[in-house]
Structure formats: structure tokens, C-alpha cells
Design a protein around this motif. Structure first.
Motif, PDB file in Angstrom:
ATOM      1  N   ARG A 117       0.847  -1.212   0.000  1.00  0.00           N
ATOM      2  CA  ARG A 117       0.000   0.000   0.000  1.00  0.00           C
ATOM      3  C   ARG A 117       0.870   1.244   0.000  1.00  0.00           C
ATOM      4  N   LEU A 118       1.938   1.244   0.797  1.00  0.00           N
ATOM      5  CA  LEU A 118       2.860   2.389   0.800  1.00  0.00           C
ATOM      6  C   LEU A 118       3.567   2.517  -0.546  1.00  0.00           C
ATOM      7  N   ARG A 119       3.978   1.399  -1.108  1.00  0.00           N
ATOM      8  CA  ARG A 119       4.638   1.419  -2.416  1.00  0.00           C
ATOM      9  C   ARG A 119       3.715   2.023  -3.468  1.00  0.00           C
ATOM     10  N   SER A 120       2.467   1.626  -3.431  1.00  0.00           N
ATOM     11  CA  SER A 120       1.494   2.154  -4.376  1.00  0.00           C
ATOM     12  C   SER A 120       1.332   3.660  -4.203  1.00  0.00           C
ATOM     13  N   TYR A 121       1.316   4.113  -2.977  1.00  0.00           N
ATOM     14  CA  TYR A 121       1.130   5.539  -2.700  1.00  0.00           C
ATOM     15  C   TYR A 121       2.334   6.369  -3.142  1.00  0.00           C
ATOM     16  N   PHE A 122       3.536   5.910  -2.782  1.00  0.00           N
ATOM     17  CA  PHE A 122       4.749   6.667  -3.110  1.00  0.00           C
ATOM     18  C   PHE A 122       5.223   6.431  -4.543  1.00  0.00           C
ATOM     19  N   GLY A 123       4.852   5.295  -5.128  1.00  0.00           N
ATOM     20  CA  GLY A 123       5.360   4.932  -6.444  1.00  0.00           C
ATOM     21  C   GLY A 123       6.645   4.135  -6.357  1.00  0.00           C
ATOM     22  N   ARG A 124       7.254   4.110  -5.204  1.00  0.00           N
ATOM     23  CA  ARG A 124       8.468   3.346  -4.920  1.00  0.00           C
ATOM     24  C   ARG A 124       8.579   3.263  -3.403  1.00  0.00           C
ATOM     25  N   LEU A 125       9.461   2.409  -2.916  1.00  0.00           N
ATOM     26  CA  LEU A 125       9.630   2.296  -1.474  1.00  0.00           C
ATOM     27  C   LEU A 125      10.982   1.684  -1.175  1.00  0.00           C
ATOM     28  N   SER A 126      11.606   2.131  -0.103  1.00  0.00           N
ATOM     29  CA  SER A 126      12.826   1.503   0.385  1.00  0.00           C
ATOM     30  C   SER A 126      12.685   1.308   1.888  1.00  0.00           C
ATOM     31  N   CYS A 127      13.327   0.279   2.397  1.00  0.00           N
ATOM     32  CA  CYS A 127      13.316  -0.027   3.827  1.00  0.00           C
ATOM     33  C   CYS A 127      14.669  -0.599   4.205  1.00  0.00           C
ATOM     34  N   ARG A 128      15.047  -0.389   5.442  1.00  0.00           N
ATOM     35  CA  ARG A 128      16.262  -0.995   5.981  1.00  0.00           C
ATOM     36  C   ARG A 128      15.845  -1.991   7.057  1.00  0.00           C
ATOM     37  N   VAL A 129      16.403  -3.207   6.974  1.00  0.00           N
ATOM     38  CA  VAL A 129      16.016  -4.290   7.872  1.00  0.00           C
ATOM     39  C   VAL A 129      17.274  -4.949   8.438  1.00  0.00           C
ATOM     40  N   ALA A 130      17.332  -5.082   9.762  1.00  0.00           N
ATOM     41  CA  ALA A 130      18.452  -5.774  10.398  1.00  0.00           C
ATOM     42  C   ALA A 130      18.514  -7.206   9.892  1.00  0.00           C
ATOM     43  N   SER A 131      19.726  -7.696   9.686  1.00  0.00           N
ATOM     44  CA  SER A 131      19.900  -9.019   9.079  1.00  0.00           C
ATOM     45  C   SER A 131      19.391 -10.161   9.950  1.00  0.00           C
ATOM     46  N   ASP A 132      19.125  -9.899  11.228  1.00  0.00           N
ATOM     47  CA  ASP A 132      18.577 -10.952  12.088  1.00  0.00           C
ATOM     48  C   ASP A 132      17.049 -10.890  12.191  1.00  0.00           C
ATOM     49  N   ASN A 133      16.417 -10.057  11.358  1.00  0.00           N
ATOM     50  CA  ASN A 133      14.966  -9.898  11.394  1.00  0.00           C
ATOM     51  C   ASN A 133      14.351 -10.603  10.173  1.00  0.00           C
ATOM     52  N   ALA A 134      14.288 -11.930  10.259  1.00  0.00           N
ATOM     53  CA  ALA A 134      13.818 -12.736   9.125  1.00  0.00           C
ATOM     54  C   ALA A 134      12.387 -12.406   8.724  1.00  0.00           C
ATOM     55  N   ALA A 135      11.512 -12.129   9.691  1.00  0.00           N
ATOM     56  CA  ALA A 135      10.114 -11.837   9.363  1.00  0.00           C
ATOM     57  C   ALA A 135       9.991 -10.563   8.531  1.00  0.00           C
ATOM     58  N   SER A 136      10.740  -9.532   8.893  1.00  0.00           N
ATOM     59  CA  SER A 136      10.679  -8.279   8.134  1.00  0.00           C
ATOM     60  C   SER A 136      11.296  -8.439   6.750  1.00  0.00           C
ATOM     61  N   MET A 137      12.363  -9.217   6.668  1.00  0.00           N
ATOM     62  CA  MET A 137      12.947  -9.477   5.350  1.00  0.00           C
ATOM     63  C   MET A 137      11.952 -10.213   4.463  1.00  0.00           C
ATOM     64  N   ALA A 138      11.260 -11.210   5.024  1.00  0.00           N
ATOM     65  CA  ALA A 138      10.254 -11.950   4.252  1.00  0.00           C
ATOM     66  C   ALA A 138       9.139 -11.017   3.785  1.00  0.00           C
ATOM     67  N   ALA A 139       8.705 -10.095   4.648  1.00  0.00           N
ATOM     68  CA  ALA A 139       7.654  -9.143   4.266  1.00  0.00           C
ATOM     69  C   ALA A 139       8.113  -8.287   3.086  1.00  0.00           C
ATOM     70  N   CYS A 140       9.356  -7.832   3.131  1.00  0.00           N
ATOM     71  CA  CYS A 140       9.880  -7.017   2.029  1.00  0.00           C
ATOM     72  C   CYS A 140       9.929  -7.832   0.735  1.00  0.00           C
ATOM     73  N   PHE A 141      10.464  -9.046   0.813  1.00  0.00           N
ATOM     74  CA  PHE A 141      10.517  -9.896  -0.383  1.00  0.00           C
ATOM     75  C   PHE A 141       9.117 -10.176  -0.912  1.00  0.00           C
ATOM     76  N   ASN A 142       8.172 -10.475  -0.027  1.00  0.00           N
ATOM     77  CA  ASN A 142       6.796 -10.756  -0.443  1.00  0.00           C
ATOM     78  C   ASN A 142       6.093  -9.541  -1.028  1.00  0.00           C
ATOM     79  N   ALA A 143       6.578  -8.358  -0.711  1.00  0.00           N
ATOM     80  CA  ALA A 143       6.027  -7.126  -1.279  1.00  0.00           C
ATOM     81  C   ALA A 143       6.714  -6.761  -2.595  1.00  0.00           C
ATOM     82  N   GLY A 144       7.569  -7.658  -3.098  1.00  0.00           N
ATOM     83  CA  GLY A 144       8.222  -7.424  -4.387  1.00  0.00           C
ATOM     84  C   GLY A 144       9.476  -6.592  -4.303  1.00  0.00           C
ATOM     85  N   MET A 145       9.997  -6.393  -3.104  1.00  0.00           N
ATOM     86  CA  MET A 145      11.213  -5.605  -2.935  1.00  0.00           C
ATOM     87  C   MET A 145      12.427  -6.515  -3.095  1.00  0.00           C
ATOM     88  N   ILE A 146      13.550  -5.905  -3.424  1.00  0.00           N
ATOM     89  CA  ILE A 146      14.798  -6.658  -3.537  1.00  0.00           C
ATOM     90  C   ILE A 146      15.844  -6.040  -2.612  1.00  0.00           C
TER      91      ILE A 146
END
Length: 157
Positions: free
Chosen positions: A102-131
Motif C-alpha cells: 500500500r505504501l509502495r502504491s502511494y509513493f510509487g516506490r519504497l525503500s526499507c532498511r532491515v536488520a539481518s537478524d529480522n527474518a520476518a521483516s525481510m520476508a515481508a519485504c521480499f513478499n512485497a516485491g522488494m529486492i
């Protein structure tokens, strides 16, 4: 489940509730700086802008039966701040990914920083089409991945 953007008029009503939600359910993974930005957010920062301008901030909330089950907050399309929090009872249902989309749609793009030990947040980013596009030390010194939405992949709705 309903995902919606918070309006400037709603923010003063929900602000303390959302900040308390972040503190309670953020699992001590949110930075003090991100919480401070959320606490100090002015309603005008959530105002819609003309199509040719980039919005400054947005908050997407997830509601189930009228109850807050999660939210995502981004400033500067995530360049300044990007946080996502879901209620423990609602984790694993894809809510975080939907909020990021939803945020990506609103902004047209999105970036996030995720600690490498936060697997759930990394999965959310990947599932949202982020790389993942980079790795650097985060505010606590932990290795932190930078996620972005690629220009070549259209945003999911």
C-alpha cells in the motif's frame, strides 16, 4: 481485512494509539529515531499532494473487524523512515507485505532498511516485491539490508 491510508484528520485521533501499538508490539526492533519521528509526525505530513510531487509521509493501517492489527509508516518513500508493526496474533498472514504494498502504491516506490537478524521483516519485504540492494551497519551496529522496489517490476495492488 481492510488496508487504508491514514488521513491528516485521523492522525491526531489515532496517534497515541499507534505509537503505543508500535512500542508494545515492535519487539524492541524499532529504532528510537523511528519512534521519535512517529511521535513528532504532524498531520500535514499525511496530506495528499499533486501527482507531480512526492508525498512526504504516509501511514497505512490494517483493520480487522475495526481493530488495528498492524501499521506501516514511511517518510520520504522509506528513505528517512520505514517501519512496520503487526499484532502478534496476526503475524504470518501477510499483513506486513500488504501494508508495504500500500505504501509502495502511494509513493510509487519504497525503500526499507532491515536488520539481518529480522527474518520476518525481510520476508515481508521480499513478499512485497522488494529486492535487497545493499548491506551496511545499522544504527545499532548490526548488519542491515537495504530493500528497494525495483523500477522494472510493476507494483502489486
Amino acid at each position: 481485512m481492510r488496508i487504508k491510508l491514514m488521513t491528516p484528520e485521523e492522525w491526531p485521533i489515532y496517534q497515541s494509539r499507534i505509537v503505543a501499538f508500535a512500542v508494545r508490539y515492535g519487539d524492541r526492533r524499532l529504532t528510537a529515531a523511528a519512534l521519535k519521528r512517529l511521535r513528532q509526525l504532524e498531520p500535514s505530513a499525511l496530506a495528499p499532494v499533486p501527482a507531480e510531487e512526492t508525498p512526504s509521509s504516509a501511514i497505512a493501517i490494517a483493520l480487522r473487524d475495526g481493530k488495528l492489527t498492524g501499521f506501516a509508516f514511511a517518510e520520504g518513500a522509506g528513505e528517512k523512515t520505514c517501519i512496520v508493526v503487526t499484532h502478534p496474533d496476526s503475524r504470518g498472514l501477510g499483513i506486513a507485505s500488504q501494508l508495504l504494498l500500500r505504501l509502495r502504491s502511494y509513493f510509487g516506490r519504497l525503500s526499507c532498511r532491515v536488520a539481518s537478524d529480522n527474518a520476518a521483516s525481510m520476508a515481508a519485504c521480499f513478499n512485497a516485491g522488494m529486492i535487497a540492494v545493499g548491506l551496511s551497519p545499522g544504527p545499532t551496529g548490526k548488519p542491515t539490508l537495504r530493500f528497494e522496489t525495483p523500477d522494472s517490476i510493476p507494483a502489486k495492488s
